[in-house]
Write a protein that holds these residues in place. Structure first.
Motif, PDB file in Angstrom:
ATOM      1  N   PHE A 286      68.634  54.535  33.578  1.00  0.00           N
ATOM      2  CA  PHE A 286      67.819  54.783  34.731  1.00  0.00           C
ATOM      3  C   PHE A 286      67.859  55.874  35.610  1.00  0.00           C
ATOM      4  O   PHE A 286      68.917  56.658  35.397  1.00  0.00           O
ATOM      5  CB  PHE A 286      68.300  53.534  35.741  1.00  0.00           C
ATOM      6  CG  PHE A 286      68.403  52.147  35.036  1.00  0.00           C
ATOM      7  CD1 PHE A 286      67.245  51.798  34.532  1.00  0.00           C
ATOM      8  CD2 PHE A 286      69.430  51.303  35.249  1.00  0.00           C
ATOM      9  CE1 PHE A 286      67.184  50.298  34.060  1.00  0.00           C
ATOM     10  CE2 PHE A 286      69.346  49.962  34.572  1.00  0.00           C
ATOM     11  CZ  PHE A 286      68.303  49.593  34.018  1.00  0.00           C
ATOM     12  N   ALA A 287      66.916  56.089  36.672  1.00  0.00           N
ATOM     13  CA  ALA A 287      66.910  57.328  37.340  1.00  0.00           C
ATOM     14  C   ALA A 287      67.933  57.315  38.343  1.00  0.00           C
ATOM     15  O   ALA A 287      68.380  58.591  38.722  1.00  0.00           O
ATOM     16  CB  ALA A 287      65.514  57.418  38.032  1.00  0.00           C
ATOM     17  N   ASP A 288      68.641  56.298  38.679  1.00  0.00           N
ATOM     18  CA  ASP A 288      69.491  56.189  39.818  1.00  0.00           C
ATOM     19  C   ASP A 288      70.956  55.560  39.198  1.00  0.00           C
ATOM     20  O   ASP A 288      70.875  54.576  38.123  1.00  0.00           O
ATOM     21  CB  ASP A 288      69.120  55.308  40.926  1.00  0.00           C
ATOM     22  CG  ASP A 288      67.739  55.763  41.622  1.00  0.00           C
ATOM     23  OD1 ASP A 288      67.860  56.824  42.147  1.00  0.00           O
ATOM     24  OD2 ASP A 288      66.899  55.179  41.347  1.00  0.00           O
ATOM     25  N   ASP A 289      71.819  56.024  39.335  1.00  0.00           N
ATOM     26  CA  ASP A 289      73.438  55.358  39.295  1.00  0.00           C
ATOM     27  C   ASP A 289      73.603  54.023  39.851  1.00  0.00           C
ATOM     28  O   ASP A 289      73.824  54.288  41.154  1.00  0.00           O
ATOM     29  CB  ASP A 289      74.511  56.261  39.384  1.00  0.00           C
ATOM     30  CG  ASP A 289      74.422  57.598  38.306  1.00  0.00           C
ATOM     31  OD1 ASP A 289      73.879  57.380  37.337  1.00  0.00           O
ATOM     32  OD2 ASP A 289      75.076  58.615  38.632  1.00  0.00           O
ATOM     33  N   LEU A 290      73.500  53.024  39.215  1.00  0.00           N
ATOM     34  CA  LEU A 290      73.295  51.873  40.005  1.00  0.00           C
ATOM     35  C   LEU A 290      74.823  50.947  39.546  1.00  0.00           C
ATOM     36  O   LEU A 290      75.114  51.098  38.229  1.00  0.00           O
ATOM     37  CB  LEU A 290      72.056  50.845  39.721  1.00  0.00           C
ATOM     38  CG  LEU A 290      70.836  51.622  39.910  1.00  0.00           C
ATOM     39  CD1 LEU A 290      69.860  50.568  39.522  1.00  0.00           C
ATOM     40  CD2 LEU A 290      70.689  51.898  41.548  1.00  0.00           C
ATOM     41  N   ASP A 291      75.200  50.083  40.607  1.00  0.00           N
ATOM     42  CA  ASP A 291      76.477  49.589  40.037  1.00  0.00           C
ATOM     43  C   ASP A 291      75.963  48.294  39.570  1.00  0.00           C
ATOM     44  O   ASP A 291      75.505  47.322  40.233  1.00  0.00           O
ATOM     45  CB  ASP A 291      77.028  49.144  41.695  1.00  0.00           C
ATOM     46  CG  ASP A 291      78.646  48.404  41.367  1.00  0.00           C
ATOM     47  OD1 ASP A 291      78.975  48.405  40.282  1.00  0.00           O
ATOM     48  OD2 ASP A 291      78.882  47.655  42.242  1.00  0.00           O
ATOM     49  N   THR A 292      76.156  48.206  38.204  1.00  0.00           N
ATOM     50  CA  THR A 292      75.836  46.886  37.529  1.00  0.00           C
ATOM     51  C   THR A 292      76.921  46.601  36.643  1.00  0.00           C
ATOM     52  O   THR A 292      77.657  47.601  36.256  1.00  0.00           O
ATOM     53  CB  THR A 292      74.494  47.146  36.773  1.00  0.00           C
ATOM     54  OG1 THR A 292      74.088  45.942  36.342  1.00  0.00           O
ATOM     55  CG2 THR A 292      74.501  48.189  35.719  1.00  0.00           C
ATOM     56  N   ALA A 293      77.082  45.769  36.094  1.00  0.00           N
ATOM     57  CA  ALA A 293      77.661  44.928  35.155  1.00  0.00           C
ATOM     58  C   ALA A 293      77.262  43.891  34.129  1.00  0.00           C
ATOM     59  O   ALA A 293      75.998  43.596  34.429  1.00  0.00           O
ATOM     60  CB  ALA A 293      79.067  44.732  35.750  1.00  0.00           C
ATOM     61  N   ARG A 294      77.884  43.477  33.000  1.00  0.00           N
ATOM     62  CA  ARG A 294      77.541  42.333  32.522  1.00  0.00           C
ATOM     63  C   ARG A 294      77.348  41.067  33.077  1.00  0.00           C
ATOM     64  O   ARG A 294      77.979  40.829  34.199  1.00  0.00           O
ATOM     65  CB  ARG A 294      78.732  41.991  31.400  1.00  0.00           C
ATOM     66  CG  ARG A 294      78.232  40.637  30.633  1.00  0.00           C
ATOM     67  CD  ARG A 294      79.598  40.398  29.534  1.00  0.00           C
ATOM     68  NE  ARG A 294      79.283  39.123  28.907  1.00  0.00           N
ATOM     69  CZ  ARG A 294      78.385  39.067  27.855  1.00  0.00           C
ATOM     70  NH1 ARG A 294      78.235  40.209  27.113  1.00  0.00           N
ATOM     71  NH2 ARG A 294      78.171  37.859  27.362  1.00  0.00           N
TER      72      ARG A 294
END
Length: 442
Positions: free
Chosen positions: A318-326
């Motif tokens: 992605f273009a942005d560093d996003l806080d995501t997880a399983r």
């Protein structure tokens, strides 16, 4: 059925169902044999076993090609779902041979859930039976896209057009009751091979395709070859893993220092696309945050690609560093599903233990598992009368309506619009056993 058939070069999943001794396993064995999908050593083994048992109709008992469990061979019945893989010049197939006994109806649910088509066999001498109605009811509830009724043992009724027409009329009547549209009907002899792979000259009154020809041309759903005449489902990718090498490979020790340096700041989400297509430059959103971003990179099998479609497994940058997880869900922008804490559902009990109101369970949807409570059991589906009857408990093989209360938001979608987004599993919290399969009603 008649008309020109156009090949669909895609993966196609189908299941067989029907009453006991209607010839499901024999049909599958014949299909595999006549499409040359059986190895020579397996044929030799089946021929020996057939001879030992005194099988008199030809060299093979074709059912032995699919009935792999010892108990199945001893009893001459199908107990478990038998999966087989084969290919023709037009298409690759995954087939599931499902049991016919009433007590194994739950196994039929397992085989039909992911099927693009279900082939329901009917004995031409007996017509549509109660178990046939049950299987058609399950197929209707699961909204299997294509339903094929194969009237088997046509050789035992003298290849009679009138007898076939009578059974076809019964099947159409039940399909109409269940709102099954686009029913396909064809006469076959699984034992002799009539209209299984090749069209038979013993049914001159039938001008439709053979079973294999039909399976080769029906449009697949949720795969690399969606029907171009229907609106494609939007992108859905449940996140299984966040990839973040971050110095895990030292440039000084790496075989390819340039690649190692590129991976130092690499970040991507990985998972299997359940529906839709994703391309570089697409705008996407993440559930549950709703944050939007742009896809800047796609990798499949370790190689960069410009686009990917269901059911490929990929990693997305992605273009942005996003806080995501399983457990997160990547969706096409503007199609973000609402998070639900309650849902009206249809449950298929797959366990020996009953499902009761107030029971604490786990609900697994995609890559997310949350705690839940069975808030209410509304009714049980009477598969004989095809009506819902009031009930407080769902026992083994029961299908019933219930309400679930969830401990966290889930992106549940109506099963009628998305088979992936509207399906889930109910799991026992203490031993991890699957209690039920479920679909979202609305």
């Amino acid at each position: 059925m008649s008309g020109t058939l156009t090949a669909q070069p895609t993966l196609f999943r189908f299941a067989t169902a029907g009453s006991v001794d209607d010839g499901k396993s024999t049909l599958v064995g014949r299909l595999l044999h006549d499409s040359k999908a059986i190895l020579a050593d397996q044929l030799d083994q089946v021929a020996r076993t057939s001879a030992e048992r005194g099988f008199a109709h030809g060299a093979f008992d074709f059912a032995l090609l699919t009935d792999g469990l010892r108990a199945e061979r001893e009893q001459g019945i199908t107990i478990d779902v038998a999966y087989r893989y084969f290919s023709t010049g037009s298409r690759s197939f995954i087939l599931a041979d499902c049991p016919g006994h009433v007590q194994y109806t739950r196994n039929m649910v397992t085989g039909a859930t992911t099927a693009d088509a279900v082939v329901v066999l009917v004995d031409g001498r007996k017509g549509v039976l109660e178990q046939t109605r049950r299987h058609l009811a399950v197929v209707a509830l699961l909204r299997v896209p294509h339903v094929i009724v194969a009237v088997n043992k046509i050789d035992l009724i003298g290849f009679s057009a009138d007898a076939f027409a009578d059974v076809a009329a019964q099947a159409r009547s039940v399909a109409s009751e269940l709102d099954i549209e686009g029913l396909h009907l064809l006469p076959v002899s699984a034992l002799d091979g009539d209209n299984v792979v090749d069209r038979s000259d013993r049914t001159p009154w039938y001008d439709g395709p053979s079973l294999l020809e039909l399976l080769e041309t029906l449009p697949a759903t949720g795969s690399l070859g969606d029907d171009p005449h229907t609106a494609p489902e939007p992108l859905r990718l449940p996140v299984q893993l966040v990839l973040r090498p971050q110095g895990g490979l030292s440039p000084e020790l790496a075989a390819d220092p340039v690649e190692a340096e590129l991976l130092r700041d690499y970040r991507a989400v990985a998972g299997r696309i359940s529906s839709g297509t994703v391309r570089i430059g697409d705008r996407v959103q993440l559930f549950p945050s709703g944050i939007a971003t742009t896809v800047t990179g796609i990798r499949s099998s370790g190689r960069p690609v410009a686009e990917a479609v269901a059911p490929q497994s990929v990693s997305l940058e992605f273009a942005d560093d996003l806080d995501t997880a399983r457990g997160a869900l990547v969706v096409a922008e503007g199609t973000l599903p609402l998070g639900r804490r309650e849902a009206d559902v249809e449950l298929f009990n797959l366990d020996a233990r009953p499902i009761t109101p107030g029971q604490r369970v786990l609900v697994k949807h995609g890559t997310t598992t949350v705690q839940a409570i069975v808030a209410q059991i509304e009714s049980r589906y009477d598969l004989d009368a095809l009506v819902h009857a009031p009930a407080q408990t769902l026992h083994t093989n029961d299908i019933g309506r219930a309400r679930l209360r969830l401990a966290a938001d889930l992106p549940l979608e109506p099963y009628a619009s998305s088979r992936h987004g509207g399906s889930f599993l109910v799991i026992h919290p203490s031993d991890g056993a699957t209690l039920a399969a479920g679909i979202v009603r609305d």
